[in-house]
Design an enzyme around this catalytic site. Structure first.
Site, PDB file in Angstrom:
ATOM      1  N   GLY A  60       4.414  -4.025   4.199  1.00  0.00           N
ATOM      2  CA  GLY A  60       4.612  -5.451   3.936  1.00  0.00           C
ATOM      3  C   GLY A  60       4.327  -6.363   5.110  1.00  0.00           C
ATOM      4  O   GLY A  60       3.646  -7.379   4.965  1.00  0.00           O
TER       5      GLY A  60
ATOM      6  N   ASP B  13      -2.108  -1.027  10.951  1.00  0.00           N
ATOM      7  CA  ASP B  13      -2.457  -1.078   9.529  1.00  0.00           C
ATOM      8  C   ASP B  13      -3.129  -2.389   9.120  1.00  0.00           C
ATOM      9  O   ASP B  13      -3.692  -2.480   8.029  1.00  0.00           O
ATOM     10  CB  ASP B  13      -1.204  -0.907   8.655  1.00  0.00           C
ATOM     11  CG  ASP B  13      -0.637   0.496   8.710  1.00  0.00           C
ATOM     12  OD1 ASP B  13      -1.274   1.369   9.332  1.00  0.00           O
ATOM     13  OD2 ASP B  13       0.441   0.713   8.138  1.00  0.00           O
TER      14      ASP B  13
ATOM     15  N   LYS C 140       0.862  -1.194   0.000  1.00  0.00           N
ATOM     16  CA  LYS C 140       0.000   0.000   0.000  1.00  0.00           C
ATOM     17  C   LYS C 140       0.888   1.230   0.000  1.00  0.00           C
ATOM     18  O   LYS C 140       2.088   1.175   0.319  1.00  0.00           O
ATOM     19  CB  LYS C 140      -0.928   0.021   1.225  1.00  0.00           C
ATOM     20  CG  LYS C 140      -0.234   0.031   2.594  1.00  0.00           C
ATOM     21  CD  LYS C 140       0.271   1.377   3.063  1.00  0.00           C
ATOM     22  CE  LYS C 140       0.972   1.302   4.421  1.00  0.00           C
ATOM     23  NZ  LYS C 140       1.709   2.537   4.769  1.00  0.00           N
TER      24      LYS C 140
ATOM     25  N   SER D 161       0.598  -6.404   5.847  1.00  0.00           N
ATOM     26  CA  SER D 161      -0.074  -7.124   4.772  1.00  0.00           C
ATOM     27  C   SER D 161       0.122  -8.632   4.915  1.00  0.00           C
ATOM     28  O   SER D 161      -0.822  -9.419   4.720  1.00  0.00           O
ATOM     29  CB  SER D 161       0.454  -6.654   3.420  1.00  0.00           C
ATOM     30  OG  SER D 161      -0.184  -7.330   2.368  1.00  0.00           O
TER      31      SER D 161
ATOM     32  N   GLY E  17      10.679  -2.047   6.130  1.00  0.00           N
ATOM     33  CA  GLY E  17      10.935  -0.700   6.628  1.00  0.00           C
ATOM     34  C   GLY E  17      10.820   0.350   5.554  1.00  0.00           C
ATOM     35  O   GLY E  17      11.511   1.375   5.582  1.00  0.00           O
ATOM     36  N   SER E  18       9.900   0.127   4.607  1.00  0.00           N
ATOM     37  CA  SER E  18       9.799   1.003   3.433  1.00  0.00           C
ATOM     38  C   SER E  18       8.555   1.876   3.422  1.00  0.00           C
ATOM     39  O   SER E  18       8.398   2.724   2.550  1.00  0.00           O
ATOM     40  CB  SER E  18       9.799   0.150   2.163  1.00  0.00           C
ATOM     41  OG  SER E  18       8.665  -0.710   2.142  1.00  0.00           O
ATOM     42  N   GLY E  19       7.629   1.647   4.347  1.00  0.00           N
ATOM     43  CA  GLY E  19       6.370   2.388   4.341  1.00  0.00           C
ATOM     44  C   GLY E  19       5.319   1.798   3.435  1.00  0.00           C
ATOM     45  O   GLY E  19       4.253   2.390   3.232  1.00  0.00           O
TER      46      GLY E  19
END
Length: 291
Positions: A107, A142, A10, A110, A102-104
């Site tokens: 993952g 999230d 996302k 999800s 750690g990418s926003g």
């Protein structure tokens, strides 16, 4: 029987921090947008009562892994509410991880959501999506969004969801090889909680921004330079608390052209946004927003 399932990424088209709770969590308003880009989970149920995770990235296999946590949590809830014997609820789960950590891009959340949704089906535990979302909140703020499966405005700590339909666009997602822990950014002394809470109508009419972007640009010169570079070609922002930067395009060709101008060692991908989670499109055969 399908055993391999998507676990989609996302982006946050906007993200505002509107307050702080006494327990340290923050109130937010955000627009969660699904991408047609996914990790995949191959899930094979069994009656051993054991959850086993397999992946090429051995560092991901530990007791804090969201997949293991989600499977064990569902098992616990099934034992408590459905009186299903725990020894009947086992699975082998094979993770193919392509979403950077750690990418926003969400993952980990999800992965947890896909695990809950799919095992609920394969184990026949028969919890509703709302029940699964409530369970998922124990893993991460999230997770409910990924479980409910619709592009949404998120409020509260992200768990209060208002589904909306967004025009589907093409996105260039660039990962600057920086792993960021969300809790570290939320605890930053430079985070100023000042964004006023707005109505959904006002939010969607306003220019989109991310309250964490200035913090990240201040802390990481690479991210600052990346945003400046990409913004010369298209609207570009941080997703979540970073570190990925996304640029929005009306078509794939323009996204590919900009990607080709970046340094060859820059890690990234091009994908289209979708209003329905790729997981829901398979599990529930959903193609429309209104169901």
């Amino acid at each position: 029987m399908i055993y391999t399932w998507p676990s989609p990424a996302k982006i946050n088209l906007f993200l505002y921090v509107t307050g702080r709770r006494l327990d340290g969590y923050h109130y937010i308003q955000t627009l969660f947008q699904f991408l047609n880009y996914s990790d995949t989970l191959k899930i094979i149920p069994n009656k051993t009562g054991k959850i086993k995770l397999f992946t090429k990235k051995k560092s991901l296999i530990n007791i804090q892994n969201t997949i293991i946590n989600a499977a064990e949590l569902l098992k616990e809830k099934a034992l408590l509410y459905k009186k299903i014997k725990s020894y009947n609820l086992g699975a082998k789960i094979f993770l193919n991880k392509i979403i950077p950590i750690g990418s926003g891009l969400g993952g980990g959340s999800s992965n947890a959501a896909t695990t809950l949704v799919v095992l609920n089906k394969l184990w026949n535990t028969q919890f509703t999506l709302k029940e699964l979302a409530l369970f998922g909140l124990e893993i991460g703020a999230d997770v409910p969004f990924f479980i409910m499966g619709k592009t949404s405005i998120g409020e509260g700590i992200g768990e209060i969801l208002y589904p909306i339909r967004q025009e589907e666009k093409w996105y260039l997602i660039v990962y600057p090889n920086i792993r960021i822990l969300t809790k570290n950014i939320f605890s930053s002394p430079y985070l100023i909680v000042k964004s006023p809470k707005k109505s959904i109508k006002t939010l969607l009419k306003s220019d989109f921004r991310n309250d964490f972007e200035n913090i990240l640009k201040r802390q990481f010169i690479t991210i600052k330079k990346l945003i400046v570079t990409l913004s010369t070609y298209a609207p570009s922002r941080i997703t979540g608390t970073g570190s990925c930067v996304f640029s929005e395009f009306n078509n794939k060709k323009d996204a590919e052209k900009v990607f080709s101008l970046l340094p060859k060692n820059m890690r990234g991908f091009i994908t289209k946004s979708v209003n329905i989670s790729p997981l829901h499109s398979i599990v529930y055969k959903r193609k429309d927003m209104f169901f």
